[in-house]
Write an enzyme that holds these catalytic residues in place. Structure first.
Site, PDB file in Angstrom:
ATOM      1  N   ASP A  65       1.048  -1.056   0.004  1.00 55.00           N
ATOM      2  CA  ASP A  65      -0.031  -0.143   0.005  1.00 55.00           C
ATOM      3  C   ASP A  65       0.989   1.426   0.112  1.00 55.00           C
ATOM      4  OD1 ASP A  65      -2.071   1.647  -0.105  1.00 55.00           O
ATOM      5  OD2 ASP A  65      -3.340   0.807   1.720  1.00 55.00           O
TER       6      ASP A  65
HETATM    7  C1  BGC Z   1      -5.316   3.187   0.153  1.00 58.42           C
HETATM    8  C2  BGC Z   1      -5.232   1.972  -0.856  1.00 58.42           C
HETATM    9  C3  BGC Z   1      -5.317   2.813  -2.484  1.00 58.42           C
HETATM   10  C4  BGC Z   1      -4.055   3.508  -2.306  1.00 58.42           C
HETATM   11  C5  BGC Z   1      -3.735   4.148  -3.766  1.00 58.42           C
HETATM   12  C6  BGC Z   1      -4.087   3.897  -0.071  1.00 58.42           C
HETATM   13  O1  BGC Z   1      -3.822   5.041   0.791  1.00 58.42           O
HETATM   14  O2  BGC Z   1      -5.142   2.498   1.234  1.00 58.42           O
HETATM   15  O3  BGC Z   1      -6.408   1.373  -0.705  1.00 58.42           O
HETATM   16  O4  BGC Z   1      -5.658   1.718  -3.223  1.00 58.42           O
HETATM   17  O5  BGC Z   1      -3.899   4.484  -1.256  1.00 58.42           O
HETATM   18  O6  BGC Z   1      -4.496   5.451  -4.062  1.00 58.42           O
END
Ligand code: BGC
Length: 757
Positions: free
Chosen positions: A292
């Site tokens: 993530d």
């Molecule tokens: C979130 C993810 C997301 C990623 C990209 C993160 O902060 O937890 O679910 O896909 O950002 O935007």
């Protein structure tokens, strides 16, 4: 649209076939080597430098505030230092980056562009929690197909969805993005999303690779505070949290994303047990895993790595393939390999995982995309979004059958969500545009059958000003019925947007209280990213519809329900608490040694003053909030009624390995056509590990004309009753079971029993 090179198309179809087949076979080297995609991977890999291999593990983004494509990003692509981008929304930028990658970089490996296309791209569908309430996987699949068709016109071939985190805590803002509390329902939805995003063939230019996230335990955050610690024991991990992710592998999800949280002391982004032992070795996942956003370097904050280099070492050794946004792999992998902390051979496995998905997506043959904007907001897409919004809406209360309204009613439309086109789209809608959104107010205004007075009362959900109350009350007084559109603005749920109180925010409860004094009946329509505790106002309103954040077509969907063109058919994918202190509250809890005995429950205010010290009722409950939720999992009313009859089971003494059939005759006894979700629950009465009091086993949504009957048939095998037991294997244990064919998780009218031999 680009024309395929015939030979490569055949090759792709053949390899997809082979790779699907190989999932059922032993994925030994022999099978893989015969796969043409694997041959191609080997050939590409053999020509790559170490720097390029490390480059494939890097995913970068560009701030939307920076207009020009930074020269250093282009240069990095030219050198083969980047494998993927997220959030590149300027189509020319995406094309230029791809051109540099496939024409100028050393190995000419295409980039893969990713984005959070969560519940629609331009045409926005209800938030995932709402879609789960439809209990209709066909609609969910259709919706994610629409999302892929629209998003791929911007070159997005990879979406960060579906989110499969089991969520038992409505304080957690990201519950909006989940399918709720149940592992079976979430698994069914997982499959629907993945098949919809990925389409029939991943190499089609309109397919997007899915990403099952967040692996794992993100929804189990302490106190519902986002990013918080998850302590999940083995029993719960396997029997509840992992199930939808296993289904995601079976459904062919191309990628996975790790979660921000630690799991039992080990951050998910370096957790070998889940990333290697379970995902790769046990489930045979052959796609790639992305971290993530910065989750690798955040392990320094977790106190699990002393610096970014050690964080990189720990994640790469857990075989986390791609790093989102942070650069610890880029900065340290070469040195880690030189120091013998990780081998180039291991890195090859990681690069292969990434190339495998790029090849399956057909990116080598078709690196560019067709910017076909004409299909955005296509009529069919809007119709599909409206149907999903309709089926997602849950009727929770309908005193004296206030709903549906008839066209003679004079309506007062009030509330901060009645005409809030941006808010009804919900969380994670970077690309949805409020100009295309149809609000409930607009829908009613477009129909001259209705006499309407509109007064918002409060201008946004957190608004505490009483300035608008006077006009709202005036509108109410000169109308027959009040439609109060309440809820939360989109920004109040979603990532990092947890709430400690989940009442209606701002002055909404006060305004409802004032409107109640007019004596006019109130229909409360809630648009929110989570269940809202209604204890202070539930007795002041006559009907309640939960619309979640319903998306682009929420207005017409709600108008059709309110006016009776269609009967509501949504069911709750989550237990709805009366008050926040009851959380966590979920239907599939354990029985305890002292389960609730309703007759013995003593409410706090009934305890005599100076009462003798006793444990009052001696069961597991709250003195003030009791033991019941406001509404149970699976609950939802209809404008019709359904009779459940002739419930039967194929055998009351089946053997392990048998298929068991349960049948029930469902009759629509009402006056209008309606849909009903028939739910089958079971309980394993005695286990070598205690089992939940109820588990959803199957469900079926049926459409019945007024007066019509349909036999609903559920088949399941004894494997479906298995659980991950004390010996760390899945077992179905012989013994007594109960089954219920139910309208919701607390309905036990139709009970069956069998003894597994
Ligand atoms: C979130 C993810 C997301 C990623 C990209 C993160 O902060 O937890 O679910 O896909 O950002 O935007």
């Amino acid at each position: 649209m680009k024309i395929y090179n015939r030979l490569s198309l055949l090759l792709i179809i053949f390899s997809v076939f082979l790779s699907c087949e190989s999932k059922n076979l032993d994925t030994s080297k022999k099978d893989i080597i015969e796969d043409p995609i694997e041959n191609k991977i080997d050939s590409i890999l053999s020509k790559m430098s170490l720097e390029e291999k490390i480059g494939q593990t890097a995913q970068r983004g560009k701030s939307s505030r920076v207009k020009e494509l930074p020269a250093d990003l282009k240069e990095a692509v030219r050198k083969g230092q980047i494998g993927s981008f997220l959030n590149i929304m300027n189509k020319n930028d995406a094309k230029e980056l791809q051109r540099i990658a496939v024409e100028e970089s050393p190995s000419k490996i295409p980039l893969i562009f990713a984005r959070d296309v969560i519940h629609g791209f331009k045409t926005i569908f209800p938030i995932p929690l709402g879609q789960a309430a439809s209990f209709n996987p066909l609609l969910v699949k259709e919706g994610s197909r629409v999302a892929a068709i629209e998003a791929s016109t911007s070159g997005i071939r990879w979406t960060f969805a579906p989110m499969l985190d089991i969520s038992r805590d409505p304080r957690w803002g990201r519950i909006a993005e989940s399918a709720g509390e149940d592992p079976y329902l979430t698994s069914v939805m997982a499959e629907a999303y993945i098949k919809g995003f990925q389409g029939e063939d991943l190499s089609s230019p309109t397919s997007m690779a899915a990403c099952a996230k967040h692996f794992i335990g993100y929804g189990a955050a302490e106190g519902g505070r986002d990013y918080n610690t998850a302590n999940i024991n083995e029993n719960l991990l396997h029997n509840t949290y992992l199930k939808p992710f296993k289904k995601a592998v079976e459904a062919g999800s191309a990628t996975f994303m790790t979660s921000f949280n630690e799991l039992n002391g080990v951050p998910a982004s370096a957790n070998k047990y889940i990333l290697k032992d379970i995902l790769r070795d046990e489930w045979g996942f052959d796609g790639f895993v992305v971290s993530d956003w910065n989750s690798i370097i955040e392990m320094v904050n977790h106190g699990f790595a002393k610096d970014e280099k050690e964080a990189a070492e720990k994640s790469i050794n857990a075989m986390l393939d791609m790093e989102m946004t942070s650069t610890s792999y880029h900065d340290h992998l070469k040195q880690l390999i030189n120091e013998g902390k990780f081998s180039e051979k291991q890195l090859d496995t990681i690069v292969k995982n990434i190339l495998r998905i790029k090849l399956r997506l057909g990116l080598f043959e078709n690196p560019y995309f067709d910017p076909n904007d004409a299909i955005l907001y296509d009529k069919k897409h809007l119709a599909s979004a409206q149907e999903t919004a309709t089926e997602s809406t849950v009727l929770l209360k309908n005193k004296n059958n206030l709903l549906p309204l008839n066209s003679k009613n004079k309506l007062a439309i009030i509330g901060p969500l009645a005409n809030a086109p941006h808010e009804q789209l919900g969380t994670w809608t970077f690309d949805g545009e409020k100009e295309h959104t149809i609000t409930p107010l607009k829908s009613f205004q477009q129909d001259d059958q209705y006499t309407i007075q509109y007064s918002e009362g409060l201008s946004y959900s957190r608004d505490k000003s009483t300035d608008g109350f006077g006009n709202a009350i005036k509108a109410a007084k000169s109308s027959d019925v009040i439609l109060f559109f309440a809820g939360e603005e989109a920004i109040l749920s979603g990532e990092a947007h947890s709430r400690a109180s989940i009442n209606l925010p701002g002055g909404q409860e006060d305004l409802i209280t004032e409107l109640h004094k007019t004596g006019k009946p109130i229909v409360l329509i809630v648009m929110a990213g989570r269940p809202i505790t209604l204890g202070n106002i539930i007795d002041k309103v006559d009907a309640v519809l939960m619309a979640w954040h319903p998306g682009t077509m929420g207005g017409p969907a709600l108008k059709n329900i309110i006016t009776g063109k269609v009967s509501p058919s949504g069911k709750l994918p989550i237990t709805w608490p009366k008050e926040v202190g009851q959380i966590p509250i979920h239907y599939n809890h354990k029985n305890t040694g002292r389960p609730v005995i309703p007759e013995e429950f003593v409410y706090m205010d009934s305890i005599p003053i100076a009462a003798w010290q006793s444990s009052l009722g001696n069961t597991s409950h709250y003195l003030d909030a009791g033991f019941l939720p406001q509404y149970p999992f699976g609950y939802g009313l209809s404008y019709s009624n359904f009779r459940y009859a002739d419930v039967s089971i194929s055998s009351t003494s089946p053997k392990i390995g048998d298929t068991i059939t349960v049948k029930a005759m469902i009759t629509n006894t009402g006056k209008i056509k309606a849909k009903e979700t028939v739910q089958l629950y079971f309980r394993d009465m005695v286990g070598s590990l205690t089992r939940p009091v109820k588990e959803l086993l199957r469900f079926k949504k049926v459409t019945l004309e007024a007066g019509a009957s349909k036999e609903v048939i559920f088949n399941f095998s004894t494997d479906d009753l298995a659980f991950y037991g004390p010996d760390k294997i899945w077992v179905t244990e012989p013994g007594d079971f109960k089954l219920w064919v139910s309208k919701h998780s607390m309905d036990e009218a139709n009970e069956l029993e069998f003894t597994l031999e």
